[in-house]
Every structure is written in structure tokens, then in C-alpha cells.
Design a protein around this motif. Structure first.
Motif, short mmCIF file in Angstrom:
data_model
loop_
_atom_site.label_atom_id
_atom_site.label_comp_id
_atom_site.label_asym_id
_atom_site.label_seq_id
_atom_site.Cartn_x
_atom_site.Cartn_y
_atom_site.Cartn_z
N TRP A 184 0.83 -1.21 0.00
CA TRP A 184 0.00 0.00 0.00
C TRP A 184 0.86 1.26 0.00
O TRP A 184 0.49 2.28 -0.60
CB TRP A 184 -0.91 -0.01 1.23
N GLY A 185 1.98 1.20 0.66
CA GLY A 185 2.84 2.38 0.70
C GLY A 185 3.47 2.57 2.07
O GLY A 185 3.79 1.61 2.74
N ALA A 186 3.62 3.83 2.48
CA ALA A 186 4.24 4.20 3.75
C ALA A 186 5.67 3.65 3.84
O ALA A 186 6.06 3.07 4.86
CB ALA A 186 3.39 3.71 4.92
N ASN A 187 6.40 3.85 2.77
CA ASN A 187 7.77 3.38 2.78
C ASN A 187 8.70 4.44 3.34
O ASN A 187 8.60 5.61 2.99
CB ASN A 187 8.19 3.02 1.34
N ILE A 188 9.59 4.04 4.18
CA ILE A 188 10.44 4.99 4.89
C ILE A 188 11.58 5.52 4.01
O ILE A 188 12.20 6.54 4.32
CB ILE A 188 11.00 4.34 6.18
N HIS A 189 11.86 4.86 2.92
CA HIS A 189 13.14 5.13 2.26
C HIS A 189 13.36 6.57 1.80
O HIS A 189 14.41 7.14 2.06
CB HIS A 189 13.37 4.17 1.08
N ASP A 190 12.37 7.14 1.13
CA ASP A 190 12.55 8.52 0.68
C ASP A 190 12.79 9.47 1.85
O ASP A 190 13.53 10.45 1.73
CB ASP A 190 11.31 8.99 -0.10
N TRP A 191 12.15 9.19 2.96
CA TRP A 191 12.37 10.00 4.16
C TRP A 191 13.82 9.90 4.61
O TRP A 191 14.49 10.89 4.91
CB TRP A 191 11.45 9.54 5.30
N LEU A 192 14.34 8.69 4.60
CA LEU A 192 15.71 8.49 5.06
C LEU A 192 16.71 9.21 4.15
O LEU A 192 17.70 9.78 4.62
CB LEU A 192 16.05 6.99 5.09
N VAL A 193 16.44 9.16 2.88
CA VAL A 193 17.33 9.83 1.93
C VAL A 193 17.37 11.33 2.23
O VAL A 193 18.44 11.95 2.27
CB VAL A 193 16.88 9.56 0.48
N MET A 194 16.21 11.91 2.47
CA MET A 194 16.16 13.34 2.81
C MET A 194 16.85 13.61 4.14
O MET A 194 17.62 14.57 4.28
CB MET A 194 14.70 13.80 2.85
N PHE A 195 16.60 12.77 5.11
CA PHE A 195 17.20 12.97 6.42
C PHE A 195 18.72 12.91 6.33
O PHE A 195 19.44 13.67 6.99
CB PHE A 195 16.72 11.92 7.42
N ALA A 196 19.22 12.00 5.51
CA ALA A 196 20.68 11.86 5.40
C ALA A 196 21.28 13.15 4.85
O ALA A 196 22.37 13.57 5.25
CB ALA A 196 21.03 10.68 4.50
N LYS A 197 20.50 13.79 3.98
CA LYS A 197 20.98 15.05 3.40
C LYS A 197 20.92 16.19 4.40
O LYS A 197 21.83 17.00 4.51
CB LYS A 197 20.09 15.40 2.19
N VAL A 198 19.82 16.28 5.12
CA VAL A 198 19.53 17.48 5.91
C VAL A 198 19.79 17.31 7.40
O VAL A 198 20.09 18.28 8.10
CB VAL A 198 18.04 17.88 5.69
N TYR A 199 19.66 16.08 7.89
CA TYR A 199 19.85 15.85 9.32
C TYR A 199 20.93 14.80 9.57
O TYR A 199 20.64 13.72 10.10
CB TYR A 199 18.55 15.37 9.98
N PRO A 200 22.16 15.10 9.25
CA PRO A 200 23.20 14.08 9.45
C PRO A 200 23.38 13.71 10.92
O PRO A 200 23.92 12.66 11.24
CB PRO A 200 24.46 14.75 8.89
#
Lengths: 594, 192
Positions: free
Chosen positions: A113-129
Motif C-alpha cells: 500500500w505504501g508508507a515506505n520509509i526510504h525517501d524520508w531516510l534519503v532526505m534525512f541523510a541530506k539534511v539531518y546528518p
């Protein structure tokens, strides 16, 4: 903070002018304080609701708030996007994300259905190291994502996964291997691929920072040697919940290494023990002076329960929801636990067991009674209204209940809420759908009427049994603080749902299944849905036209439909939620966003 | 009670063409119909045509239909449901810890539930009543010397032990079966 109000009248003015819910840019007021001071003050605010309010005061406060926020809570991952979050909050260290609708726990949401964490993690790695904490509920998490997480955040400390799916124990291995500063690993009730227990051995020998370890729901056996050494060297360990494969003699050895534990989940409680080892185990429990929470007790054999007694008097939370104890066995145990605030049990303890709870646990605030055999036709097992009555009679501080039962009466519920008017969470599940009051044969309307009239602090309600629209009239009229409502196999017509949507000013989550509510009901909530987190309706009488109309009138809502396989116009499931991110781009083919 | 209701139910089905639940429909003229989820694990349509077909089947059945299992109901998380089902298979009978009891000379064995007793005296009393014999009093030095019979048990290792040597809880957890031996035979066990 209070003193600041008194000192400077300008601040009061600012506060009043924020009453219009308009976007802060419209209101600008010169702040009397340098930004750093304001940020420092606001950094002491922890509740995300308070922070939301603060951010609406004026532009300066909005900015100060966003710079000082380190923890973010996102109740619906699709209500916002990673980009939007990253733009607004530059300094996040802790993220809590919830994904799928709650009914996915009961197999009502198809796979993928969705709710996949991956895109969130990619953004976090960029912005919240410097990200330290990630808490996920009902999200899809892959092993690749876990590996990515482990490698991207050198200061990562806490991972909590509840009711998630998509990963295996290999993913946990990545976490154990790479997260050198890990303090918390909490894996609860997920649908995962349990490949092997070797992940636990991946913690390096010089790794000592663990404070919370919960792998109770994993089935594959871990190396006990590795576990014992891990527990030995992590001197700050406060929470340890092991899995079923850990036996009693092993438990004893772990307790000896970690007498400082505050929270313990045992493994299987059934193994053969020689008398000497029994004594040693009892002594080990006696030495755990800080134990407040006890869980696990899988396959608990009554024969060994006495080893727990020395630790019982300090217990505040006892979770026996996986221990099939009979009433006599349970009664003996509960007599040793007078300080209990929270109790989870199986209905194998029966009404007699619950009577014992009423007698022994006057401080009890929360009780959850789960069904041991939820799909059994035999109605002679389990608990009835008298068990619930007994608890309410003895435990006047009760405010949270989850109760699965075979039968209930309106009169019993009315008495229960007279005894305990402070309920904030009232979740009653009469297991046979649409079952009336078994004594009078009437609908259970008056029961829930009594609940909402008496319990003015009620935040969460789950109804069951035979219910007409009258129940919903009561709810709409009286439940002023209600935030979450769960409805199944209830109601007579659209009017029921209309009453709820027309009342309940604080409603945030409404989940409905198998009720005769149709388009008129759906559309009556047009204005309301934007103030709610989400609406779920499945197996109701809603059609595509109704959903299309809703989507058309309310562009800031996402209206997601899962159609009936055969019938094109009938809607099987509809999920409506507010979002600032627009329609989601990762919807699978069976989900139509209107 | 179930049969009567079933007969009415089938009659209603034949005329109403709707799938309702047993026991819910009697008091109001407006029938409450619960749509498709009532049928488990099938992809049936929720429209009334399918319901009509299944009601045909009902008319032919003699027994009342069992409570239909509904998808996702009761609302118990999958994890918990699976865990409890596993336990159901592996746990010993929740209602007791039954062991066989044989008595020398008796034509057939009995079974008792060890969990019912709190201590040795209770167990021995029950055995005396069940087999109409005297077992006497236990002493560490002499066993059951002086009485007609001595209670023994087979432990988890397969050894025959005298009842009473170890703490009660330990006995309950290790006892596989009981044998009430004649005193003449038991003498060998008693003196070590």
C-alpha cells in the motif's frame, strides 16, 4: 515564561492577534527579545501541540520555533512530504512517523500500500546528518533502508519499530554492526522475515552503550553467549526484553548480570528447572530492586511463577498477555502485586481472575484483557460483564480499558462508568458482531450513551455490539473531548455518521468498517475532514460518485479509494486525509487518488 | 435454541434475499445487513445477487451456519493472533496437568490433574480416596514404611522416585506418571 508575559505588554498583544488562524506572515510584530533568547526559551517546550500553537503566534515566533525544534512527530506520513519537513525544520534529531491506517493491523489494507520509509531516510541523510532517533509505526521498512540508516547517521542512538513490515533480521544486523552509539533497539510486533538470530552477535565487542533492547517478538534463536556478554558489558541497560527461545536458566544468568533492570521481558517460562536453579532464579529476582515492568512469561507454567514474587511488590506494569494462566494461578500471582498501575492479561484468567484484580490492585489505572481464542466458537471461555464490573468496583482510578468479551449488558456498562467516571480510553469489543444486550436483547445504545455522558474526559472510544443510530446521536452530542472513534458493524443509516461528524468538536481520527453509511454521511463531513487527521471507511455504502464529489469540493484532502473488484461503482475502502503535500506519488495501482 | 433460530433465519433468507447475522434481526422491521466482509477469505461481491446464491445453500443445509469468520475481526493484531495460535499447539492443556495413576493389582489406570492440589497431603489424600487404600505418612528416613502402599512416580529422566522427597513444585513439574506400589515391593525404594 509566565514572568515574561507580565513584564512586557507587547507580548500579550501579539498573543491576542494570533487568534485569527491566518498564516503568520500576515502578522508581524517586533520581538522584544533577540532571537537566541527566544529560541532558548522555546527549546524548553516539548509537547508538539504546544509548539504548533507557538508557531502560529507571529513570524518571529514561527522562525524561532522551527529553529529550536529538535523532535518531530508526524501522525500521518502522507500529510506532509520529506521536502517540506526539511525546509521548515533545520535541526531535527528525533523523528516519529506513523504510516498506514490503523486497520492495516487487522489485514484490511492490502500489501504494498505504501508508507515506505526510504525517501524520508534519503532526505534525512541530506539534511539531518546528526539524526539520533527514529520511531516508526506501521511503516514499510526494507533491509536496504536499515542498512542505509546504519551507515548514514554516525550519531544514531535509538530505533523503534512497531507494527512495521518489509524487513528481516539481516536489516537488524546492519544496525548492530554500524551504529556505534546505539542506546535503544526496540522491535515490536512487526511482520518481518525472521531469517536467523545471528544479528545479535553483530554488536561489536567494544560496544557498551545499549540501554534498551527489545527483541521479544523475534522467533529465531540468538546466541545466548553473545547475549550474556552484551548484557554484561552494557552497564546502563535499563530495559531488556528477550524472546521465547531464552529459557529460565538463561534468564537467571542474565538477571545476575543486570540487576539494575527497570523493565524485563522474560522468555519462555516453562522449562524444567532443578530445585537449586529455581532458588537461584528467585534470588535473582529478589536482587532486581528497580524492576517496575514485567512482560513475556510465554507459556508460563504456574509451577515457576513463585520465583517472581520477590519482585512483584514494586511492579507498576505487568504484561501477561502472552501467558495463558487460569484464574486460580493468576489470582495467586496478582495478590503479590498491590502497586500495579497497568495490567495486560488474557481472558483465560476469566471473571474470577478479574475479581482478584479488583481486590488486590486499588491503584490500577489501565487494564487490557485480550482474547486467548478469538476465533473460537465456544462461548464458555473468556470474560463477561461481571469481570469488568469487579475491576471497576475495586479500581476507582481506572481510566484506560481495552476489553474483549463474549457478552455485555447496558446495565453493567452504566454501573462501570459510575464507578470509574474518569475514563479517557474506552475500547469495548463484544466479539460477536452486532450482538445485543444478552439479558434484555436490546441494542447496546444505552451502554455507550452512559459512557459518553458520564466520562467527560473521554478521548478514545471503540464501540461494538448491536448499535442503532442512537449510539451515534449520543456520541455526537456528549463526547466533547473525543479524538478517536472506531466503529464496526453498527448503525442504521447515514444519520448515525452525520451525528458524529456534526458533533465531536475534537474528532481527529474516525475509522469505520461494515456499517450502512453512504454518500450522504460521507459528504456531511466535508468541512470537518480538514480539521481531522484521517477518515477510514471500508465495507460501507459509499460509491465512486460520492468520493469524487468529496475530492472535488475539498482539494486539500487526499481521497484515496480502493475499489470493489467486481462492481465498478461501489467503493470497498476509502481513506481520506488532509495533506499539504498533495496527492501521493507512490500510490500502488489498486489505490485511486481522486 | 439454535435450530429454531436457524429455521426462522432460513425462511427470512428465502424471502429477504439478504445476508444478515443470526440473532440480530428480530426486533426491528429495518433489517441490518452487513456487507461483504462477513465472508472470510473470498473475493465475493458485496451485491445482493451473491448473497442470494449463498442463501440457496443455506436452505439446503440442515445445521445452522456456524458464526461466520470475518476478515480482521475481532480486531487482534496479526502478530498476536499468530503467537497465540502457536501457543495453542505447543502448550500443555490449559485446564490441567493430567498424569496417569496406576495401582498394583487394579485392573485399569486413572488420571488425575496435579494442578488441582496444593501440596503432598492433598494429593495423597485424593489417591487414598480414589483407590480406597491407605498410604500413610511420609518420613524422610523411612519413606512410607508401616503403610500398605507407597506412592512412586516416574520423573522426566525415566527414573522411579518416591513421592515426597523433593519440594512440591519441583515434583509437579517433573512428574510423568504415578504408580502406587504395594508396600512389599516398595521396601526396596525406602531404605537407601
Amino acid at each position: 515564561m509566565n514572568q515574561l508575559w507580565k513584564m512586557d505588554p507587547n507580548i500579550k498583544k501579539t498573543k491576542n492577534s494570533a487568534d485569527s488562524a491566518n498564516y503568520p506572515e500576515a502578522i508581524q510584530s517586533p520581538s522584544q527579545f533577540p532571537d537566541e533568547v527566544l529560541e532558548k526559551v522555546l527549546s524548553m517546550l516539548h509537547s508538539h501541540k504546544d509548539r504548533s500553537s507557538v508557531s502560529l503566534v507571529c513570524k518571529d515566533w514561527y522562525n524561532a520555533e522551527r529553529w529550536s525544534r529538535t523532535k518531530i512527530f508526524i501522525g500521518n506520513c502522507y500529510s506532509v512530504s520529506p521536502e517540506i519537513v526539511a525546509r521548515r525544520f533545520p535541526r531535527i534529531k528525533s523523528v516519529t512517523l506513523k504510516g498506514k491506517p490503523r486497520f492495516s493491523d487487522f489485514n484490511l489494507v492490502p500489501q504494498n500500500w505504501g508508507a515506505n520509509i526510504h525517501d524520508w531516510l534519503v532526505m534525512f541523510a541530506k539534511v539531518y546528518p546528526l539524526l539520533e532517533e527514529l520511531r516508526l509505526k506501521r511503516m514499510t521498512v526494507s533491509d536496504e533502508s536499515l542498512e542505509f540508516l546504519a551507515m548514514s547517521f554516525p550519531g544514531f542512538k535509538a530505533l523503534s519499530l512497531l507494527s512495521c513490515d518489509g524487513f528481516s533480521t539481516d536489516g537488524l544486523k546492519s544496525i548492530a554492526t554500524h551504529c556505534k552509539k546505539l542506546t535503544e533497539l526496540d522491535i515490536q510486533e512487526n511482520g518481518i522475515d525472521d531469517v536467523s538470530g545471528s544479528w545479535l552477535s553483530a554488536f561489536p565487542d567494544n560496544f557498551t552503550s545499549l540501554e534498551i533492547l527489545n527483541f521479544a517478538s523475534l522467533n529465531s534463536e540468538v546466541s545466548f553467549d553473545a547475549l550474556e556478554r552484551l548484557v554484561s558489558r552494557c552497564k546502563s541497560l535499563k530495559v531488556l526484553k528477550v524472546n521465547k527461545g531464552t529459557g529460565l536458566d538463561q534468564l537467571q544468568r542474565l538477571l545476575v548480570r543486570a540487576p539494575q533492570l527497570m523493565e524485563l521481558g522474560t522468555g519462555s517460562f516453562q522449562q524444567e528447572l532443578m530445585f537449586r536453579h529455581c532458588m537461584e532464579l528467585e534470588n535473582a529476582f529478589r536482587n532486581c530492586k528497580n524492576l517496575q515492568i514485567l512482560a513475556g512469561l510465554w507459556d508460563a507454567s504456574y509451577v515457576y511463577l513463585h520465583v517472581l514474587y520477590p519482585a512483584c511488590s514494586s511492579l507498576t506494569f505487568l504484561n501477561l498477555s502472552y501467558a495463558t494462566l487460569r484464574s486460580d494461578e493468576f489470582t495467586k500471582l496478582i495478590a503479590h502485586c498491590p502497586n500495579l498501575r497497568c495490567l495486560w492479561v488474557l481472558d483465560t484468567v476469566e471473571d474470577k481472575g478479574l475479581e482478584a484484580v479488583g481486590s488486590c490492585c486499588p491503584l490500577l489505572e489501565e487494564i487490557r484483557v485480550f482474547p486467548a481464542h478469538p476465533f473460537d466458537q465456544d462461548i464458555n471461555h473468556g470474560v463477561t460483564e461481571s469481570g469488568f464490573l469487579a475491576v471497576s468496583h475495586g479500581c476507582r482510578k481506572l481510566h484506560y480499558v481495552l476489553y474483549f468479551c463474549q457478552q455485555m449488558t447496558n446495565a453493567a456498562v452504566a454501573t462501570i462508568v459510575q464507578n470509574c467516571p474518569d475514563f479517557t480510553h474506552f475500547r469495548l469489543c463484544i466479539m460477536n458482531p452486532g450482538q445485543p444486550d444478552y439479558l434484555t436483547d436490546e441494542p447496546m445504545d444505552e451502554a455507550f450513551g452512559a459512557v459518553v455522558k458520564t466520562c467527560t474526559k473521554l478521548q478514545r472510544l471503540a464501540v461494538s455490539g448491536l448499535l442503532t443510530d442512537l449510539t451515534f446521536e449520543y456520541i455526537g452530542k456528549y463526547a466533547k473531548n473525543l479524538e478517536t472513534l472506531s466503529v464496526a458493524f453498527a448503525g442504521r443509516s447515514d444519520w448515525g455518521m452525520q451525528c458524529v461528524l456534526g458533533g465531536c468538536p475534537k474528532l481527529r481520527k474516525l475509522e469505520i468498517r461494515d456499517c450502512p453509511f453512504g454518500n450522504a454521511a460521507l459528504l456531511s463531513g466535508l468541512k470537518k475532514y480538514e480539521s481531522m487527521r484521517s477518515l477510514w471507511m471500508s465495507a460501507c455504502n459509499v460509491t465512486m460518485n460520492g468520493c469524487r464529489l468529496l475530492a472535488k469540493e475539498m482539494p486539500r484532502l487526499n481521497v484515496e479509494v480502493m475499489k470493489d473488484e467486481e462492481d465498478d461503482s461501489h467503493v470497498d475502502k476509502v481513506y481520506v486525509y488532509r495533506s499539504v503535500a498533495g496527492p501521493r506519488r507512490d500510490a500502488p495501482p489498486f489505490v485511486l487518488t481522486l | 435454541m439454535e435450530m429454531g433460530k436457524a429455521a426462522n433465519y432460513e425462511n427470512e433468507l428465502a424471502t429477504e434475499l439478504r445476508l444478515g447475522l443470526l440473532g440480530t434481526d428480530h426486533h426491528e422491521p429495518e433489517k441490518q445487513s452487513f456487507p461483504s466482509s462477513l465472508v472470510i477469505k473470498s473475493n465475493k461481491r458485496s451485491s445482493s445477487e451473491m448473497d442470494y446464491n449463498s442463501s440457496d445453500k443455506c436452505d439446503q443445509d440442515c445445521a445452522p451456519p456456524p458464526k461466520a469468520q470475518v476478515v480482521g475481526w475481532p480486531p487482534v493484531r496479526s502478530y498476536r493472533r499468530n503467537a497465540l495460535q502457536q501457543q495453542k499447539k505447543t502448550e500443555s492443556d490449559v485446564s490441567g496437568m493430567y498424569v496417569k495413576v496406576s495401582m498394583d493389582g487394579a485392573p485399569y489406570l486413572r488420571k488425575i490433574d496435579l494442578r488441582v492440589y496444593k501440596n503432598y497431603p492433598e494429593l495423597l489424600k485424593a489417591l487414598e480416596v480414589m483407590f480406597k487404600c491407605t498410604i500413610g505418612v511420609y518420613s524422610e528416613r523411612e519413606g512410607y514404611n508401616g503403610s500398605d502402599y507407597a506412592p512412586t512416580y516416574e520423573d522426566k529422566d525415566g527414573d522411579w522416585m518416591l513421592v515426597g522427597d523433593v519440594p512440591w513444585n519441583m515434583f509437579v513439574s517433573s512428574c510423568r506418571r504415578l504408580r502406587i506400589m504395594k508396600e512389599s515391593e516398595a521396601k526396596g525404594l525406602g531404605c537407601l
